[in-house]
Design an enzyme around this catalytic site. Structure first.
Site: not given
Length: 523
Positions: A129-130, A151, A286
């Protein structure tokens, strides 16, 4: 108009999936409950409420998916069925075009792509999503060709996030004002927490810095690999890191077929978690299977590979000490000490009856000891503890929310790898060693060495400061003050003797305490 249109979409999806039934039935206003019954006419609401909530969040888009992921960590606020369902949320987001990613990279570094990388794969390897990730190769400063992962932040994310966050904040205010459970659920606090995490993830340099810190912290442990960052190629919307090769940890059969010792891998995961939490107070928050791989390279065979450091947790020394004492008391089944620690830390009101809290904690934890991980659920233990906490007005500590989430991730990994893993006995030796270091002579000498530079700077200035002070005083005042100083000196000498004797007693006491702690752990 765009904001109104988005609000209409949210309302439509909420009605479509029956979220009005889930939410409005707890509202205090009778007309709202009536509206919920009318809206449910003619709809198929046979699916469980948690599943409907998860599917609605996925339908509303990546920001709401992210909100559901954060909300799933707040098991102190949610019923177990909803928390378990939200924990299944994954970023199922289609990638954005490679040309957009390339344009973002070239704009960030003000250079053409071909001058940055010797090759660049246009097809992304991962999309969330990011951001999304592309593989590439480059030539480093030493002339070596290196495989890297690039990224790239999803374009226009900040604007989209701000619009949806405004609506989510507004919805939280409505829930708090109208719902009977509004104050207990703390919706505005939860949304504020989500707001902070989301904005942190939008700064990729912050993620790179967190990865670098974890890499330094874990360098000597030889249990986990963390990618190296190429700092010359790190910006807020693009970061470049070392490409890691391994088998996704979710593919357990592939990992086993490669010859990895699976039970050891499960134990190593527990060791990594407790090391990051209690030794460093800085942990990867995470740790779901999508962010973990296992290395099968000969030089690093069997080690974990950690990825995606957008969310990290931190703990203060006080947090670590209270947590370690709580865990140690749990492992020893000393529920009275657990209850006392909750009162001492201010997590429960001072007038709480220790015996009642002790009995409540015992009833939650005692059934789960001496059982393998396949027969217990830390999520269920935490949920029952939270229910007990509400009865005793325990204040949920915000800094521990990520720790709860990470502990559940570790449980999931352990259950997947080795259902026979006994989490309690695996963690106990680590906590023994850590606690002995915290209460023993090692800590005394460590703190003494840390303060030594301060005293070393201060002592040479003492004669000059004393001489300057004496030069500025009249003779009669000096004589009077000298007499007072001599009297003070005599008292100081007596005090120093007492301190020396007390210090000797303190060191002996520490040695005795360490012996007692060792005997208790052995027992």
């Amino acid at each position: 108009m765009r904001r109104v249109g988005r609000a209409v979409t949210i309302v439509w999806v909420s009605l479509r999936y029956g979220l009005d039934e889930l939410v409005l039935t707890s509202f205090q206003k009778p007309w709202l409950r009536g509206l919920a019954r009318i809206a449910s006419i003619g709809r198929d609401l046979s699916a469980p409420r948690g599943q409907r909530l998860r599917e609605a969040l996925e339908r509303l888009g990546p920001i709401f998916v992210k909100f559901g992921q954060v909300l799933s960590t707040r098991r102190d606020l949610l019923p177990p069925d909803i928390a378990d369902e939200l924990a299944l949320l994954q970023d199922r987001v289609p990638p954005f075009p490679a040309d957009v990613a390339i344009a973002t990279i070239e704009r960030a570094f003000r250079r053409p792509l071909t001058s940055l990388f010797t090759s660049f794969e246009r097809q992304p390897v991962a999309s969330a999503s990011i951001a999304q990730v592309h593989f590439a190769t480059l030539t480093d400063k030493n002339g070596r060709e290196r495989e890297v992962a690039v990224k790239v932040l999803r374009p226009g994310m900040l604007k989209v996030i701000e619009q949806d966050l405004d609506l989510i904040h507004m919805m939280a205010r409505w829930v708090e004002r109208l719902s009977a459970d509004g104050k207990r659920l703390k919706p505005r606090e939860v949304v504020g927490e989500f707001d902070k995490y989301l904005h942190d993830e939008l700064d990729l340099v912050r993620e790179a810095a967190s990865a670098a810190q974890l890499r330094r912290n874990m360098a000597g442990l030889d249990l986990v690999l963390i990618p190296e960052m190429f700092w010359d190629l790190c910006r807020s919307d693009v970061i470049v890191m070392e490409r890691m090769h391994g088998i996704p940890i979710g593919q357990v059969e592939r990992v086993r077929a490669a010859g990895v010792d699976i039970p050891k891998l499960a134990r190593d995961g527990v060791t990594i978690f407790f090391t990051q939490v209690f030794r460093d107070g800085f942990f990867h928050a995470d740790m779901h299977p999508g962010n973990i791989m296992v290395s099968v390279e000969p030089a690093t065979f069997g080690r974990y590979i950690s990825l995606d450091f957008g969310i990290v947790g931190t703990l203060t020394q006080t947090d670590k000490e209270y947590l370690a004492q709580n865990f140690t008391a749990f492992f020893r089944r000393d529920y009275k000490r657990v209850a006392e620690l909750h009162v001492e830390s201010g997590w429960v009101p001072q007038d709480t009856r220790i015996d009642e809290l002790e009995a409540a904690i015992r009833s939650v934890c005692e059934p789960y000891f001496d059982r393998p991980l396949k027969e217990i659920s830390l999520g269920m233990v935490l949920m029952r503890l939270f229910q007990t906490s509400r009865r005793f007005n325990v204040e949920i500590q915000p800094q521990l929310v990520l720790l709860q989430k990470t502990l559940l991730n570790v449980e999931g990994l352990g259950r997947q790898l080795d259902p026979e893993l006994d989490l309690w006995h695996t963690a106990k030796p680590f906590l023994e060693k850590w606690m002995l270091e915290q209460v023993g002579p090692r800590r005394f000498w460590r703190e003494l060495k840390e303060q030594a530079p301060y005293y070393a700077r201060m002592l040479p200035d003492m004669p000059r400061l004393l001489h300057g002070y004496l030069q500025q005083r009249p003779v009669d005042d000096l004589r009077r003050e000298l007499r007072q100083m001599m009297a003070e000196q005599r008292r100081t000498n007596r005090l120093l003797q007492a301190i020396i004797y007390g210090g000797i007693g303190f060191v002996l006491g520490l040695l005795v305490m360490q012996l007692i702690v060792r005997l208790r752990f052995i027992g």
